[in-house]
Design a protein around this motif. Structure first.
Motif, PDB file in Angstrom:
ATOM      1  N   ILE A  51       0.840  -1.205   0.000  1.00 53.17           N
ATOM      2  CA  ILE A  51       0.000   0.000   0.000  1.00 53.17           C
ATOM      3  C   ILE A  51       0.870   1.247   0.000  1.00 53.17           C
ATOM      4  CG2 ILE A  51      -1.656   1.345   1.347  1.00 53.17           C
ATOM      5  CD1 ILE A  51      -2.909  -1.287   2.264  1.00 53.17           C
ATOM      6  N   GLN A  52       1.888   1.252   0.828  1.00 55.74           N
ATOM      7  CA  GLN A  52       2.766   2.415   0.913  1.00 55.74           C
ATOM      8  C   GLN A  52       3.478   2.689  -0.405  1.00 55.74           C
ATOM      9  OE1 GLN A  52       6.424   2.355   3.441  1.00 55.74           O
ATOM     10  NE2 GLN A  52       5.382   3.970   4.595  1.00 55.74           N
ATOM     11  N   ALA A  53       3.929   1.624  -1.077  1.00 55.23           N
ATOM     12  CA  ALA A  53       4.646   1.787  -2.348  1.00 55.23           C
ATOM     13  C   ALA A  53       3.765   2.420  -3.417  1.00 55.23           C
ATOM     14  CB  ALA A  53       5.160   0.432  -2.828  1.00 55.23           C
ATOM     15  N   CYS A  54       2.470   2.107  -3.390  1.00 50.01           N
ATOM     16  CA  CYS A  54       1.545   2.578  -4.425  1.00 50.01           C
ATOM     17  C   CYS A  54       0.820   3.863  -4.038  1.00 50.01           C
ATOM     18  CB  CYS A  54       0.487   1.506  -4.709  1.00 50.01           C
ATOM     19  SG  CYS A  54       1.150  -0.099  -5.175  1.00 50.01           S
ATOM     20  N   TYR A  55       0.991   4.288  -2.807  1.00 52.86           N
ATOM     21  CA  TYR A  55       0.177   5.357  -2.208  1.00 52.86           C
ATOM     22  C   TYR A  55       0.179   6.647  -3.039  1.00 52.86           C
ATOM     23  CZ  TYR A  55      -2.039   7.562   1.872  1.00 52.86           C
ATOM     24  OH  TYR A  55      -2.910   8.184   2.728  1.00 52.86           O
ATOM     25  N   ASN A  56       1.358   7.162  -3.342  1.00 56.16           N
ATOM     26  CA  ASN A  56       1.442   8.439  -4.057  1.00 56.16           C
ATOM     27  C   ASN A  56       0.892   8.338  -5.472  1.00 56.16           C
ATOM     28  OD1 ASN A  56       2.517   9.907  -1.915  1.00 56.16           O
ATOM     29  ND2 ASN A  56       4.629   9.401  -2.463  1.00 56.16           N
ATOM     30  N   ASN A  57       1.094   7.188  -6.118  1.00 53.98           N
ATOM     31  CA  ASN A  57       0.543   7.017  -7.462  1.00 53.98           C
ATOM     32  C   ASN A  57      -0.978   7.006  -7.449  1.00 53.98           C
ATOM     33  OD1 ASN A  57       3.435   5.636  -7.710  1.00 53.98           O
ATOM     34  ND2 ASN A  57       2.764   6.239  -9.759  1.00 53.98           N
ATOM     35  N   PHE A  58      -1.555   6.359  -6.439  1.00 49.35           N
ATOM     36  CA  PHE A  58      -3.014   6.385  -6.307  1.00 49.35           C
ATOM     37  C   PHE A  58      -3.509   7.821  -6.119  1.00 49.35           C
ATOM     38  CE2 PHE A  58      -3.074   1.746  -4.976  1.00 49.35           C
ATOM     39  CZ  PHE A  58      -3.899   1.334  -6.011  1.00 49.35           C
ATOM     40  N   LYS A  59      -2.821   8.589  -5.290  1.00 53.79           N
ATOM     41  CA  LYS A  59      -3.232   9.970  -5.037  1.00 53.79           C
ATOM     42  C   LYS A  59      -3.128  10.819  -6.305  1.00 53.79           C
ATOM     43  CE  LYS A  59      -1.658  11.981  -1.304  1.00 53.79           C
ATOM     44  NZ  LYS A  59      -0.730  12.390  -0.216  1.00 53.79           N
ATOM     45  N   GLN A  60      -2.072  10.601  -7.067  1.00 57.41           N
ATOM     46  CA  GLN A  60      -1.864  11.395  -8.276  1.00 57.41           C
ATOM     47  C   GLN A  60      -2.854  11.021  -9.381  1.00 57.41           C
ATOM     48  OE1 GLN A  60       2.256  10.770  -9.281  1.00 57.41           O
ATOM     49  NE2 GLN A  60       2.996  11.689  -7.375  1.00 57.41           N
ATOM     50  N   ASN A  61      -3.103   9.722  -9.538  1.00 58.03           N
ATOM     51  CA  ASN A  61      -3.965   9.258 -10.629  1.00 58.03           C
ATOM     52  C   ASN A  61      -5.447   9.406 -10.318  1.00 58.03           C
ATOM     53  OD1 ASN A  61      -1.680   8.496 -12.065  1.00 58.03           O
ATOM     54  ND2 ASN A  61      -1.702   6.404 -11.253  1.00 58.03           N
ATOM     55  N   LYS A  62      -5.795   9.392  -9.036  1.00 50.75           N
ATOM     56  CA  LYS A  62      -7.189   9.515  -8.605  1.00 50.75           C
ATOM     57  C   LYS A  62      -8.086   8.496  -9.309  1.00 50.75           C
ATOM     58  CE  LYS A  62      -6.782  14.365  -7.305  1.00 50.75           C
ATOM     59  NZ  LYS A  62      -7.307  15.744  -7.445  1.00 50.75           N
ATOM     60  N   ALA A  63      -7.563   7.288  -9.444  1.00 54.20           N
ATOM     61  CA  ALA A  63      -8.321   6.206 -10.083  1.00 54.20           C
ATOM     62  C   ALA A  63      -7.811   4.880  -9.554  1.00 54.20           C
ATOM     63  CB  ALA A  63      -8.158   6.259 -11.604  1.00 54.20           C
ATOM     64  N   GLY A  64      -8.713   3.895  -9.516  1.00 56.10           N
ATOM     65  CA  GLY A  64      -8.340   2.564  -9.083  1.00 56.10           C
ATOM     66  C   GLY A  64      -8.786   2.272  -7.667  1.00 56.10           C
ATOM     67  N   SER A  65      -8.418   1.112  -7.172  1.00 58.67           N
ATOM     68  CA  SER A  65      -8.842   0.714  -5.834  1.00 58.67           C
ATOM     69  C   SER A  65      -7.915  -0.346  -5.256  1.00 58.67           C
ATOM     70  CB  SER A  65     -10.278   0.180  -5.862  1.00 58.67           C
ATOM     71  OG  SER A  65     -10.341  -1.061  -6.540  1.00 58.67           O
ATOM     72  N   ILE A  66      -8.091  -0.582  -3.966  1.00 56.39           N
ATOM     73  CA  ILE A  66      -7.347  -1.607  -3.241  1.00 56.39           C
ATOM     74  C   ILE A  66      -8.343  -2.597  -2.655  1.00 56.39           C
ATOM     75  CG2 ILE A  66      -5.830  -2.079  -1.268  1.00 56.39           C
ATOM     76  CD1 ILE A  66      -4.746   0.809  -1.608  1.00 56.39           C
ATOM     77  N   VAL A  67      -8.068  -3.871  -2.827  1.00 50.27           N
ATOM     78  CA  VAL A  67      -8.879  -4.912  -2.192  1.00 50.27           C
ATOM     79  C   VAL A  67      -7.926  -5.837  -1.447  1.00 50.27           C
ATOM     80  CG1 VAL A  67     -10.469  -6.842  -2.485  1.00 50.27           C
ATOM     81  CG2 VAL A  67     -10.671  -4.829  -3.970  1.00 50.27           C
ATOM     82  N   THR A  68      -8.199  -6.039  -0.177  1.00 46.11           N
ATOM     83  CA  THR A  68      -7.411  -6.960   0.646  1.00 46.11           C
ATOM     84  C   THR A  68      -8.272  -8.153   1.021  1.00 46.11           C
ATOM     85  OG1 THR A  68      -6.006  -5.206   1.563  1.00 46.11           O
ATOM     86  CG2 THR A  68      -6.188  -7.254   2.836  1.00 46.11           C
ATOM     87  N   VAL A  69      -7.714  -9.336   0.858  1.00 48.29           N
ATOM     88  CA  VAL A  69      -8.407 -10.542   1.310  1.00 48.29           C
ATOM     89  C   VAL A  69      -8.045 -10.753   2.772  1.00 48.29           C
ATOM     90  CG1 VAL A  69      -8.641 -13.030   1.035  1.00 48.29           C
ATOM     91  CG2 VAL A  69      -8.458 -11.563  -0.982  1.00 48.29           C
ATOM     92  N   GLY A  70      -9.012 -10.482   3.640  1.00 47.81           N
ATOM     93  CA  GLY A  70      -8.828 -10.687   5.068  1.00 47.81           C
ATOM     94  C   GLY A  70      -9.333 -12.067   5.447  1.00 47.81           C
TER      95      GLY A  70
END
Length: 254
Positions: free
Chosen positions: A119-138
């Motif tokens: 999550i941390q590695a992708c964090y800034n790219n998610f903020k910049q692109n303002k698109a996509g999502s994260i799904v975690t299998v708990g």
């Protein structure tokens, strides 16, 4: 436009990161995203079917220093994901008095700390692109204690809150973060706990001595069923769903 066409339109040539693609839920999820046209980058120690992957990344999720370097290289190479799907997980199965510190840390490192790095590695790219999502299998075990599963339950509770907190922090950027919480699913992790050929039926019936309810739907889930839910929740078909924990366990934890 049909739902299938909507998904294919969304995922054509999109980069999707999926951990734990060597088998089980991760592999099924990789196949489904690949069929929709996504470029799946898969992470695991071993790969049983790399043909569905755009890129396979062989790594040990318990080696956090190595993992951090691998993820940084992918991001710097322009391979940041549109969707991040955290599936990989391990089970350490023993009573609290018998668990070793090594077992406890291994479970938490793979099931939670590695997800933090992703999550941390992708964090800034998610903020910049303002698109996509994260799904975690708990796991439904994050909210329902199980005997001899202290390390697993605690690690899944931790990664659930990690994912929901990421959802809160990223909401202003339009990034959705959700948790799929499976119950008993037909994976090597599940079958590894069975003692004999009656293992599946025993899980369905429940274990009164262990205070564990059975499964009202009278069946064990398949990896494909979990993958269907992951694809839906990750996609724009679920565009107003975020910070949710969705239990998919046949009613086992109603």
């Amino acid at each position: 436009m049909s739902l299938d066409k909507q998904l294919k339109a969304e995922y054509q040539d999109k980069i999707v990161w999926i951990t734990g693609v060597g088998q089980g839920i991760g592999l099924s999820t990789a196949k489904q995203f690949s069929a929709l046209g996504a470029k799946v980058i898969g992470f695991d120690k071993h790969f049983s079917d790399a043909s569905v992957l755009y890129k396979s990344v062989q790594c040990d999720l318990s080696n956090l220093l190595e993992l951090e370097q691998i993820l940084a290289e992918l991001i710097s190479s322009g391979l940041a994901p549109y969707n991040l799907i955290n599936v990989a997980g391990v089970l350490e199965y023993d009573s609290i008095d018998a668990l070793t510190t090594e077992q406890w840390l291994h479970c938490h490192t793979v099931n939670c700390s590695a997800v933090f790095l992703f999550i941390q590695a992708c964090y800034n790219n998610f903020k910049q692109n303002k698109a996509g999502s994260i799904v975690t299998v708990g796991s439904n075990a994050a909210q329902t204690p199980r005997q001899k599963m202290a390390a697993y339950c605690a690690s899944k509770a931790a990664v659930t809150q990690l994912t929901l907190t990421a959802g809160l922090e990223l909401a202003n950027y339009g990034i959705r973060c959700n948790v799929i919480a499976p119950g008993s699913t037909l994976t090597p992790m599940q079958t590894g706990m069975w003692q004999d050929d009656s293992g599946a039926q025993n899980v369905i019936d429940g274990f009164a001595k262990e205070y564990k309810l059975g499964i009202p739907l009278q069946k064990i889930a398949t990896p494909d069923e979990m993958a269907h839910s992951i694809v839906f929740i990750a996609s724009n078909l679920s565009s107003h769903t975020t910070m949710q924990v969705i239990a998919i366990d046949g009613g086992a934890t109603f």
